[in-house]
Design a protein around this motif. Structure first.
Motif, short mmCIF file in Angstrom:
data_model
loop_
_atom_site.label_atom_id
_atom_site.label_comp_id
_atom_site.label_asym_id
_atom_site.label_seq_id
_atom_site.Cartn_x
_atom_site.Cartn_y
_atom_site.Cartn_z
N ARG A 49 41.45 -6.76 4.45
CA ARG A 49 40.50 -6.45 3.37
C ARG A 49 40.97 -5.19 2.65
NH1 ARG A 49 34.27 -5.74 4.68
NH2 ARG A 49 34.22 -8.00 4.58
N TYR A 50 41.32 -5.34 1.41
CA TYR A 50 41.88 -4.24 0.64
C TYR A 50 41.12 -4.08 -0.67
CZ TYR A 50 45.30 -5.51 4.08
OH TYR A 50 45.88 -5.83 5.26
N ARG A 51 41.37 -2.96 -1.33
CA ARG A 51 40.64 -2.71 -2.59
C ARG A 51 41.39 -3.28 -3.78
NH1 ARG A 51 37.64 3.09 -1.62
NH2 ARG A 51 36.08 2.18 -0.22
N VAL A 90 27.44 -20.49 2.45
CA VAL A 90 26.79 -20.38 1.14
C VAL A 90 27.64 -19.65 0.11
CG1 VAL A 90 24.48 -20.61 2.04
CG2 VAL A 90 25.49 -18.33 1.87
N ARG A 91 28.76 -19.02 0.56
CA ARG A 91 29.64 -18.29 -0.34
C ARG A 91 28.98 -17.01 -0.88
NH1 ARG A 91 33.96 -18.23 -0.46
NH2 ARG A 91 34.51 -18.42 -2.63
N GLY A 92 29.80 -16.05 -1.22
CA GLY A 92 29.28 -14.75 -1.63
C GLY A 92 29.08 -14.60 -3.13
N CYS A 141 40.69 -18.79 2.36
CA CYS A 141 40.51 -19.44 1.06
C CYS A 141 39.08 -19.91 0.91
CB CYS A 141 41.46 -20.65 0.99
SG CYS A 141 41.32 -21.63 -0.52
N GLY A 142 38.52 -19.72 -0.27
CA GLY A 142 37.15 -20.18 -0.49
C GLY A 142 36.99 -20.72 -1.90
N GLY A 143 36.06 -21.65 -2.03
CA GLY A 143 35.83 -22.18 -3.37
C GLY A 143 34.72 -23.20 -3.39
N GLU A 176 47.27 -11.63 0.81
CA GLU A 176 47.51 -10.75 1.95
C GLU A 176 47.13 -11.45 3.26
OE1 GLU A 176 46.14 -9.82 -0.85
OE2 GLU A 176 47.13 -7.98 -1.53
N ARG A 177 46.01 -12.17 3.24
CA ARG A 177 45.55 -12.83 4.47
C ARG A 177 46.48 -13.97 4.86
NH1 ARG A 177 38.93 -12.75 3.89
NH2 ARG A 177 38.86 -10.55 3.31
N VAL A 178 46.92 -14.74 3.87
CA VAL A 178 47.82 -15.84 4.18
C VAL A 178 49.15 -15.30 4.71
CG1 VAL A 178 49.22 -17.67 3.11
CG2 VAL A 178 46.77 -17.55 2.65
P1 HAM Z 1 36.09 -15.29 -2.67
O1 HAM Z 1 35.66 -16.03 -1.45
O2 HAM Z 1 35.34 -14.10 -3.05
O3 HAM Z 1 36.12 -16.35 -3.84
O4 HAM Z 1 37.61 -14.86 -2.49
C1 HAM Z 1 38.62 -15.81 -2.16
C2 HAM Z 1 39.57 -15.26 -1.13
O5 HAM Z 1 40.12 -14.02 -1.55
C3 HAM Z 1 38.92 -14.91 0.21
O6 HAM Z 1 38.78 -16.07 1.01
C4 HAM Z 1 39.92 -13.95 0.80
O7 HAM Z 1 40.99 -14.63 1.40
C5 HAM Z 1 40.42 -13.22 -0.42
N1 HAM Z 1 39.77 -11.91 -0.52
C6 HAM Z 1 38.56 -11.62 -1.02
N2 HAM Z 1 38.31 -10.30 -0.96
C7 HAM Z 1 39.40 -9.72 -0.41
C8 HAM Z 1 39.77 -8.37 -0.09
N3 HAM Z 1 38.98 -7.35 -0.34
N4 HAM Z 1 40.98 -8.16 0.49
C9 HAM Z 1 41.81 -9.20 0.74
N5 HAM Z 1 41.53 -10.48 0.44
C10 HAM Z 1 40.33 -10.75 -0.12
C11 HAM Z 1 36.47 -16.07 -5.13
O8 HAM Z 1 36.96 -15.05 -5.47
C12 HAM Z 1 36.26 -17.23 -6.07
N6 HAM Z 1 36.68 -16.81 -7.41
C13 HAM Z 1 37.01 -18.46 -5.62
C14 HAM Z 1 36.81 -19.60 -6.56
C15 HAM Z 1 37.66 -20.03 -7.51
N7 HAM Z 1 35.72 -20.37 -6.63
C16 HAM Z 1 35.87 -21.25 -7.60
N8 HAM Z 1 37.04 -21.05 -8.15
#
Ligand code: HAM
Length: 426
Positions: A116-118, A252-254, A277-279, A304-306
């Motif tokens: 988790r990074y900024r 429920v997703r964030g 991965c989320g969506g 980074e996570r992958v």
């Molecule tokens: P999200 O679940 O907020 O979805 O982020 C997707 C992925 O980004 C997470 O599963 C995680 O692997 C990575 N991620 C999120 N925050 C961090 C962090 N602080 N540091 C490292 N990795 C992170 C979205 O962002 C949506 N836009 C996805 C989406 C696309 N839904 C529909 N289309």
């Protein structure tokens, strides 16, 4: 926020190449949007009471223009809102649906920890203008294919359906009634969310509230026939390809923009930041940010996570080395040597020139140059000896397989390039 230097950056390039190849095969095309957007886009798009909008955005007020108006801008915390803005601003869906992907930095002021990074990076895919469940399934299969191409193991797919807004509304009322009846068990966060976003209470990480969340009314029980059918068709397509999943009613997703299908790919190996991965589907977002209504679905994975998983599972590819390392005993030979290297590079040869740290010291001894050549990983050393050059020749010496050095005429660099590129030393 991290700096990414070699050799780590090679891993990033390797992943990016895989992504590009798969996206091309699946007919997803690249989209690039600005890092900065109006803050209002994210507030409207992601939802006012999401963690991201409430406390994680890097926002600032721009300098005022001549009229004294200043824009509120934010570094993008995710990619979907910007893509949706771009698509509607350019009426990009005028002739039908589009499949897009991006690889880009995102910014969230989260508490930094492993995974988790900024500033972090996402690869995201968005299919806009398509309503059918086959596109939800395609999206999931696309991500699944990426894990296959990378070689990732033990990634589980979690699925849920959030239904349509009116179904969610009825569930929401039931949920509020349920949590109100158990108000003594709610933590501060949950109390705050009770009326603004009760669904997110289900996502609580508080161990004391797990039981309460598990027993809460299930959204699935409030879905109508059309929503259920959509969800079943997504699953039927996944099943036909042998993709496995778990239904997670608490997924429920964030972000607030989802409806119908939502999904996450999770790995146990990454500890608490296990979601790679989320969506999901977001059929109302385009309209919500002021565009012409169009359905859409997408996901993003955290690079980074992958890559953390890639290292964990020892899938790291071999480092890329130059094919040839140029040894130049006398600096006087540099112009000729560098001209030859340029010609070789144009023929597809990866070549590295020996360079000295201090030109007053000359090029360094023969021995020290060979040491560098060896460390570079090159298969061949190309030796620009003064006597050979005077005769119009250069010597090619194998570094990693047996064999004598061979002289090549500078006038016949085709033969030299062919030798360097022959499979023998690959
Ligand atoms: P999200 O679940 O907020 O979805 O982020 C997707 C992925 O980004 C997470 O599963 C995680 O692997 C990575 N991620 C999120 N925050 C961090 C962090 N602080 N540091 C490292 N990795 C992170 C979205 O962002 C949506 N836009 C996805 C989406 C696309 N839904 C529909 N289309």
């Amino acid at each position: 926020m991290n700096d990414i230097l070699p050799p780590e950056s090679a891993l990033w390039e390797w992943l990016e190449e895989k992504v590009r190849a798969v996206m091309h095969q699946w007919s997803y095309r690249n989209v690039r949007t600005p890092v900065l957007e109006h803050t209002g886009l994210f507030v409207r798009g992601l939802g006012e009471v999401t963690d991201i909008v409430e406390k994680e955005m890097y926002s600032f007020e721009d300098r005022a223009d001549k009229q004294g108006d200043a824009d509120h801008l934010s570094l993008r915390p995710e990619g979907t809102a910007g893509v949706v803005r771009a698509v509607s601003e350019h009426s990009y869906l005028y002739d039908g649906g589009k499949r897009l992907y991006y690889m880009a930095p995102m910014f969230r002021r989260e508490r930094p920890q492993r995974g988790r990074y900024r500033q972090f990076h996402q690869v995201g895919a968005e299919a806009l203008g398509f309503a059918g469940p086959e596109v939800d399934a395609e999206m999931i299969l696309l991500a699944h294919e990426l894990w296959q191409q990378i070689g990732l193991k033990d990634v589980t797919l979690q699925l849920n359906s959030l239904g349509q807004p009116e179904e969610r509304q009825r569930h929401r009322e039931a949920l509020i009634a349920y949590f109100q009846a158990n108000e003594d068990q709610l933590d501060e966060d949950a109390k705050r969310r009770l009326h603004s976003n009760p669904l997110r209470i289900l996502d609580t990480k508080n161990p004391a509230m797990q039981e309460l969340a598990t027993q809460a009314p299930k959204l699935m029980e409030y879905l109508g026939d059309a929503s259920l059918k959509h969800f079943e068709q997504v699953q039927a397509i996944l099943q036909a390809q042998g993709v496995k999943w778990q239904i997670n009613p608490r997924l429920v997703r964030g972000l607030d923009y989802y409806n119908l299908t939502v999904f996450e790919f999770v790995s146990e190996a990454l500890g608490s930041q296990g979601t790679i991965c989320g969506g999901g589907r977001y059929d109302y977002l385009i309209e919500q940010i002021g565009g012409k209504a169009a359905p859409a679905v997408g996901w993003a994975f955290g690079v980074e996570r992958v890559l953390e998983l890639v290292k964990e599972q020892q899938l790291v590819p071999a480092a890329k080395s130059p094919s040839v390392y140029a040894i130049v005993p006398d600096a006087a030979a540099l112009p000729q040597a560098m001209a030859l290297l340029t010609a070789l590079r144009r023929m597809g040869v990866a070549a590295q020139l020996h360079t000295s740290a201090d030109s007053a010291q000359g090029m360094g001894s023969f021995k020290s140059q060979f040491k560098r050549a060896d460390a570079s990983g090159a298969a061949w050393a190309l030796v620009f000896g003064t006597d050979e050059l005077a005769r119009g020749e250069v010597a090619l010496k194998p570094l990693r397989h047996a064999g004598e050095q061979v002289l090549y005429a500078l006038s016949n660099i085709d033969a030299l390039a062919a030798r360097i590129q022959s499979p023998i030393a690959q």
